[in-house]
Design a protein around this motif. Structure first.
Motif, PDB file in Angstrom:
ATOM      1  N   ASP A 199       2.756   4.040  15.023  1.00 50.76           N
ATOM      2  CA  ASP A 199       2.067   5.251  15.483  1.00 50.76           C
ATOM      3  C   ASP A 199       2.435   6.468  14.620  1.00 50.76           C
ATOM      4  O   ASP A 199       1.594   7.321  14.344  1.00 50.76           O
ATOM      5  CB  ASP A 199       2.404   5.520  16.948  1.00 50.76           C
ATOM      6  N   GLU A 200       3.696   6.537  14.216  1.00 47.73           N
ATOM      7  CA  GLU A 200       4.118   7.688  13.405  1.00 47.73           C
ATOM      8  C   GLU A 200       3.481   7.641  12.012  1.00 47.73           C
ATOM      9  O   GLU A 200       3.143   8.682  11.443  1.00 47.73           O
ATOM     10  CB  GLU A 200       5.649   7.737  13.313  1.00 47.73           C
ATOM     11  N   ILE A 201       3.335   6.446  11.472  1.00 46.91           N
ATOM     12  CA  ILE A 201       2.661   6.334  10.168  1.00 46.91           C
ATOM     13  C   ILE A 201       1.188   6.716  10.321  1.00 46.91           C
ATOM     14  O   ILE A 201       0.639   7.504   9.542  1.00 46.91           O
ATOM     15  CB  ILE A 201       2.782   4.893   9.611  1.00 46.91           C
ATOM     16  N   ALA A 202       0.565   6.166  11.337  1.00 50.35           N
ATOM     17  CA  ALA A 202      -0.875   6.395  11.532  1.00 50.35           C
ATOM     18  C   ALA A 202      -1.183   7.877  11.717  1.00 50.35           C
ATOM     19  O   ALA A 202      -2.236   8.357  11.269  1.00 50.35           O
ATOM     20  CB  ALA A 202      -1.364   5.590  12.731  1.00 50.35           C
ATOM     21  N   ALA A 203      -0.262   8.593  12.347  1.00 47.14           N
ATOM     22  CA  ALA A 203      -0.512  10.010  12.642  1.00 47.14           C
ATOM     23  C   ALA A 203      -0.625  10.850  11.374  1.00 47.14           C
ATOM     24  O   ALA A 203      -1.182  11.955  11.412  1.00 47.14           O
ATOM     25  CB  ALA A 203       0.614  10.544  13.521  1.00 47.14           C
ATOM     26  N   GLU A 204      -0.120  10.363  10.265  1.00 42.14           N
ATOM     27  CA  GLU A 204      -0.121  11.158   9.026  1.00 42.14           C
ATOM     28  C   GLU A 204      -1.264  10.815   8.071  1.00 42.14           C
ATOM     29  O   GLU A 204      -1.447  11.482   7.054  1.00 42.14           O
ATOM     30  CB  GLU A 204       1.209  10.964   8.279  1.00 42.14           C
ATOM     31  N   GLU A 223      -4.553  10.944   8.050  1.00 43.18           N
ATOM     32  CA  GLU A 223      -5.656  11.878   7.806  1.00 43.18           C
ATOM     33  C   GLU A 223      -5.221  13.003   6.862  1.00 43.18           C
ATOM     34  O   GLU A 223      -5.934  13.363   5.918  1.00 43.18           O
ATOM     35  CB  GLU A 223      -6.154  12.451   9.130  1.00 43.18           C
ATOM     36  N   ALA A 224      -4.021  13.548   7.128  1.00 43.78           N
ATOM     37  CA  ALA A 224      -3.533  14.634   6.273  1.00 43.78           C
ATOM     38  C   ALA A 224      -3.326  14.141   4.843  1.00 43.78           C
ATOM     39  O   ALA A 224      -3.637  14.856   3.869  1.00 43.78           O
ATOM     40  CB  ALA A 224      -2.234  15.189   6.840  1.00 43.78           C
ATOM     41  N   GLN A 225      -2.822  12.929   4.703  1.00 40.86           N
ATOM     42  CA  GLN A 225      -2.570  12.399   3.358  1.00 40.86           C
ATOM     43  C   GLN A 225      -3.880  12.115   2.621  1.00 40.86           C
ATOM     44  O   GLN A 225      -3.958  12.266   1.399  1.00 40.86           O
ATOM     45  CB  GLN A 225      -1.694  11.150   3.434  1.00 40.86           C
ATOM     46  N   LEU A 226      -4.898  11.695   3.352  1.00 41.75           N
ATOM     47  CA  LEU A 226      -6.203  11.520   2.707  1.00 41.75           C
ATOM     48  C   LEU A 226      -6.712  12.868   2.178  1.00 41.75           C
ATOM     49  O   LEU A 226      -7.317  12.938   1.100  1.00 41.75           O
ATOM     50  CB  LEU A 226      -7.208  10.933   3.699  1.00 41.75           C
ATOM     51  N   PHE A 252       5.869  10.421   2.031  1.00 42.96           N
ATOM     52  CA  PHE A 252       5.188   9.626   3.053  1.00 42.96           C
ATOM     53  C   PHE A 252       5.208   8.135   2.670  1.00 42.96           C
ATOM     54  O   PHE A 252       5.551   7.272   3.483  1.00 42.96           O
ATOM     55  CB  PHE A 252       3.750  10.125   3.207  1.00 42.96           C
ATOM     56  N   GLY A 253       4.849   7.839   1.431  1.00 42.73           N
ATOM     57  CA  GLY A 253       4.870   6.453   0.979  1.00 42.73           C
ATOM     58  C   GLY A 253       6.271   5.874   1.002  1.00 42.73           C
ATOM     59  O   GLY A 253       6.499   4.742   1.446  1.00 42.73           O
ATOM     60  N   GLN A 254       7.231   6.680   0.552  1.00 45.72           N
ATOM     61  CA  GLN A 254       8.621   6.197   0.532  1.00 45.72           C
ATOM     62  C   GLN A 254       9.136   5.942   1.946  1.00 45.72           C
ATOM     63  O   GLN A 254       9.898   5.008   2.184  1.00 45.72           O
ATOM     64  CB  GLN A 254       9.509   7.220  -0.165  1.00 45.72           C
ATOM     65  N   GLN A 255       8.719   6.789   2.877  1.00 46.09           N
ATOM     66  CA  GLN A 255       9.204   6.616   4.253  1.00 46.09           C
ATOM     67  C   GLN A 255       8.664   5.338   4.886  1.00 46.09           C
ATOM     68  O   GLN A 255       9.360   4.691   5.666  1.00 46.09           O
ATOM     69  CB  GLN A 255       8.825   7.830   5.097  1.00 46.09           C
ATOM     70  N   ILE A 256       7.420   4.970   4.556  1.00 41.58           N
ATOM     71  CA  ILE A 256       6.893   3.693   5.072  1.00 41.58           C
ATOM     72  C   ILE A 256       7.734   2.546   4.519  1.00 41.58           C
ATOM     73  O   ILE A 256       8.108   1.619   5.250  1.00 41.58           O
ATOM     74  CB  ILE A 256       5.409   3.511   4.689  1.00 41.58           C
ATOM     75  N   MET A 261       0.840  -1.212   0.000  1.00 38.77           N
ATOM     76  CA  MET A 261       0.000   0.000   0.000  1.00 38.77           C
ATOM     77  C   MET A 261       0.873   1.260   0.000  1.00 38.77           C
ATOM     78  O   MET A 261       0.528   2.267  -0.625  1.00 38.77           O
ATOM     79  CB  MET A 261      -0.935   0.004   1.199  1.00 38.77           C
ATOM     80  N   ALA A 262       1.992   1.204   0.708  1.00 37.43           N
ATOM     81  CA  ALA A 262       2.906   2.355   0.718  1.00 37.43           C
ATOM     82  C   ALA A 262       3.414   2.629  -0.686  1.00 37.43           C
ATOM     83  O   ALA A 262       3.543   3.786  -1.118  1.00 37.43           O
ATOM     84  CB  ALA A 262       4.067   2.086   1.666  1.00 37.43           C
ATOM     85  N   GLN A 263       3.685   1.549  -1.418  1.00 41.41           N
ATOM     86  CA  GLN A 263       4.130   1.761  -2.795  1.00 41.41           C
ATOM     87  C   GLN A 263       3.026   2.351  -3.662  1.00 41.41           C
ATOM     88  O   GLN A 263       3.289   3.205  -4.518  1.00 41.41           O
ATOM     89  CB  GLN A 263       4.596   0.459  -3.417  1.00 41.41           C
ATOM     90  N   PHE A 264       1.797   1.896  -3.453  1.00 33.55           N
ATOM     91  CA  PHE A 264       0.690   2.486  -4.204  1.00 33.55           C
ATOM     92  C   PHE A 264       0.594   3.986  -3.923  1.00 33.55           C
ATOM     93  O   PHE A 264       0.354   4.777  -4.837  1.00 33.55           O
ATOM     94  CB  PHE A 264      -0.643   1.787  -3.866  1.00 33.55           C
ATOM     95  N   VAL A 265       0.790   4.352  -2.669  1.00 29.86           N
ATOM     96  CA  VAL A 265       0.716   5.772  -2.328  1.00 29.86           C
ATOM     97  C   VAL A 265       1.796   6.546  -3.067  1.00 29.86           C
ATOM     98  O   VAL A 265       1.522   7.547  -3.745  1.00 29.86           O
ATOM     99  CB  VAL A 265       0.846   5.979  -0.799  1.00 29.86           C
ATOM    100  N   GLN A 266       3.024   6.091  -2.984  1.00 34.70           N
ATOM    101  CA  GLN A 266       4.109   6.870  -3.601  1.00 34.70           C
ATOM    102  C   GLN A 266       4.024   6.834  -5.126  1.00 34.70           C
ATOM    103  O   GLN A 266       4.265   7.844  -5.787  1.00 34.70           O
ATOM    104  CB  GLN A 266       5.489   6.423  -3.081  1.00 34.70           C
ATOM    105  N   SER A 267       3.648   5.699  -5.684  1.00 39.11           N
ATOM    106  CA  SER A 267       3.615   5.578  -7.146  1.00 39.11           C
ATOM    107  C   SER A 267       2.418   6.322  -7.746  1.00 39.11           C
ATOM    108  O   SER A 267       2.564   7.090  -8.704  1.00 39.11           O
ATOM    109  CB  SER A 267       3.575   4.097  -7.550  1.00 39.11           C
TER     110      SER A 267
END
Lengths: 165, 475
Positions: free
Chosen positions: B184-189, B191-194, B151-155, B99-105
């Motif tokens: 927790d750090e991933i989850a915190a972001e 809402e903003a990414q949505l 964000f996706g790349q960092q995951i 899913m992280a790759q889908f986000v970044q790609s």
């Protein structure tokens, strides 16, 4: 390293391709700097981006827009690269100004364009420098040529001067 | 007889390189078009003789944009060869990486590659018609997009140590658990990414509203569609069965990944390295289909997350009961999948098993002779198929990648747009960009898809009005 209460000071970004001989010279410079900063050396699988501190040296294959977001948090940026031009001195030091230079590919950004991106990301200019050491062999191979290896310490010293300026 | 030839080379803002040749007739109208893929990487061949468990690392070197897809498709293939089923926590972590790759790609494609056409216009100066032009025009949005890709790349980096070419999935599971801090750090972001993804949807909707005719007609054509579905017929990107729907949207087949050769065949043309997969039962070219975001959303019945499913319903209304055919709607489907990926990350992080250290299964020493793995890569369905010898060395490998599946469709899209927009030998750059934009809808990655041997079209021939070659370039 506890730097949570301090403003990030300097981000040192080495970039290049260690599989192309001297093109990877910046990785060696970065690791020399990390040793002097008391940070563990980077491996090929760890560019250091996950552990950014107050003064940090990282290594990346290319300058990309996402990195500008990280860099914008710092007071100053030093980019470390290798150059091929014989006319330039073996270790070149330049102060960079932001300049809009749209690249052909999104992952081939010039240092001046990168500074422009940092400025665009943060809204104000950052002190930015380029330290480049001359490469002699860019063929597909690992390791540095002796002539370029001899420039790693002088290049690292130049960055340290900027760090302490 | 074609009397003149226009070559657009390279196609910009796609990953890898391609060459488009337009053949004009005596009236200056496009008679034929070809999207050539001239690259050759040979990965299937040079993986022969390598231990199968190296394939998770070797195959992801095909691509720097979607290495995770090859990494995971390979791991799934190796699970089969190893004869093991990964523990549930490992499957969850693999899907999180996916899913992280889908986000970044998907974010990169929409905001960096396709967005410039929509935000700045097809006829904008090519020098600014790119992500840097968007930064100049709308820096706030642009840096949100840059941040979303980051964000996706960092995951990916949190899980696999690197933003590109991670080291995470292994045969039987994954090699490291997720820490509570990272979760927790991933989850915190999220809402903003949505919010950023929804801004993208708004941007696209606004463009469609103002350009409805173009949106509906641009590279719009009939085809079949293919994509993975879960057991309820919902969108599934990590695992499931392969569903094929006909041009009317009717389901005509659904099968397991290991049976893909019974259903998918590959056609070869002498002018491209890239093969042309098709649905075997319908034959070539009637069996040509589309994959990727548009293909997936035309075969699934629903999406299993709230926001994405609501947007999916609006998407399907565009087809009025039939599949959505316009190639530009690939961008809409891509944004819906971006929303799904972000929501799915949130779901995965809420799973208690996501922090488990039970992340790897071990199997017998003797490998199975063959393994097939399938996954939905951002660009479409990805097959890995390995045969190994008794020592576990690769004897034969076959990879069918998304850009290959869409080869026919990209050629069809180019022809459709070229015939509509290109008239005569003097074509404004903006018109050429429309042809390229048709290709970009499919988000092709030619460096991925040209690992199979074909015939190398190294010649460029310029034809004069009388059909006689007047210039020849060899490379």
């Amino acid at each position: 390293m506890d730097w949570s209460n301090r403003v990030p000071h300097m981000l040192i970004i080495g970039y290049g391709n260690p599989d192309r001989g001297d093109d990877g010279a910046a990785l060696h410079v970065v690791n020399r700097l990390r040793m002097r900063l008391g940070q563990p050396p980077l491996t090929e699988d760890d560019g250091g981006l996950e552990d950014l501190g107050r003064d940090t040296a990282v290594f990346v294959p290319q300058l990309v827009p996402e990195l500008a977001v990280d860099a914008a948090a710092y007071e100053s940026i030093v980019m470390v690269d290798a150059h091929v031009t014989e006319e330039l001195r073996p270790v070149v030091y330049l102060r960079l100004q932001p300049e809009y230079q749209p690249p052909t590919l999104s992952h081939q950004i010039s240092p001046a364009m990168f500074v422009w991106l940092v400025q665009a990301a943060h809204g104000r200019n950052r002190a930015a420098f380029l330290v480049s050491l001359r490469g002699h062999c860019f063929e597909p191979q690992r390791g540095l040529s002796p002539a370029t290896a001899a420039l790693v310490d002088p290049a690292a010293e130049k960055v340290m001067e900027l760090l302490h300026a | 007889m074609a009397s003149q030839k226009i070559t657009i080379e390279p196609v910009t803002r796609i990953e890898g390189h391609a060459r488009i040749t337009l053949h004009l007739n005596d009236g200056g109208e496009v008679e034929k078009s070809y999207l050539h893929v001239d690259e050759f990487r040979g990965l299937e061949k040079f993986s022969e003789g390598r231990p199968y468990f190296e394939m998770t690392q070797l195959t992801q070197r095909i691509c720097g944009i979607c290495p995770v897809s090859h990494h995971l498709a390979s791991a799934k293939t190796c699970d089969v060869i190893m004869g093991v089923k990964p523990p549930r926590p490992a499957v969850l972590l693999r899907e999180l990486l996916h899913m992280a790759q889908f986000v970044q790609s998907h974010s990169m494609h929409f905001f960096y590659l396709a967005g410039p056409d929509l935000v700045l216009g097809f006829d904008a100066d090519p020098a600014i018609r790119n992500v840097f032009g968007i930064i100049q025009a709308n820096p706030q949005l642009a840096f949100k997009a840059v941040g979303q890709r980051r964000f996706g790349q960092q995951i990916i980096e949190r899980l696999g140590g690197k933003r590109v070419h991670p080291n995470f999935a292994v045969p039987g599971g994954v090699n490291a658990p997720l820490s509570a801090r990272d979760r927790d750090e991933i989850a915190a972001e999220i809402e903003a990414q949505l919010g950023v993804a929804m801004e993208g949807v708004g941007l696209l909707a606004d463009w469609v509203e103002k350009n409805r005719d173009t949106a509906m007609r641009f590279a719009s054509f009939s085809s079949s569609y293919m994509g993975l579905v879960d057991e309820k017929g919902g969108l599934s990107l990590y695992d499931g069965q392969i569903r094929i729907c006909d041009p009317e949207g009717k389901r005509i087949d659904q099968f397991k990944a290991e049976d893909y050769l019974l259903h998918v065949a590959e056609h070869v043309e002498p002018w491209s390295f890239l093969k042309f997969p098709y649905y075997r039962k319908l034959g070539w070219p009637q069996g040509a289909y589309r994959v990727g975001p548009l293909g997936r959303l035309n075969v699934v019945d629903r999406i299993g997350t709230a926001l994405a499913n609501e947007e999916f319903k609006r998407f399907r209304q565009l087809g009025a009961g039939r599949p959505v055919e316009g190639s530009l709607f690939y961008h809409y489907a891509r944004l819906i999948e971006l929303i799904y990926a972000l929501e799915r990350i949130e779901q995965l992080l809420a799973e208690p098993d996501i922090l488990s250290t039970d992340i790897r299964a071990y199997g017998p020493a003797t490998p199975q002779e063959r393994g097939v793995g399938v996954i939905e890569a951002p660009r479409g369905t990805l097959f890995h198929d390995y045969h190994v010898d008794a020592n576990g060395l690769i004897a034969r490998a076959n990879l069918i990648v998304a850009t290959g599946h869409n080869n026919w469709a990209m050629n069809r899209a180019v022809e459709s747009v070229a015939k509509a927009f290109v008239h005569g030998p003097s074509v404004p750059e903006g018109m050429l960009n429309r042809v390229e934009a048709a290709v970009r809808c499919y988000d092709p990655c030619f460096s991925c898809s040209t690992h199979a041997l074909g015939k190398m079209p190294l010649e460029v021939v310029i034809m004069g009005p009388d059909g006689v070659p007047i210039a020849r370039a060899v490379r």
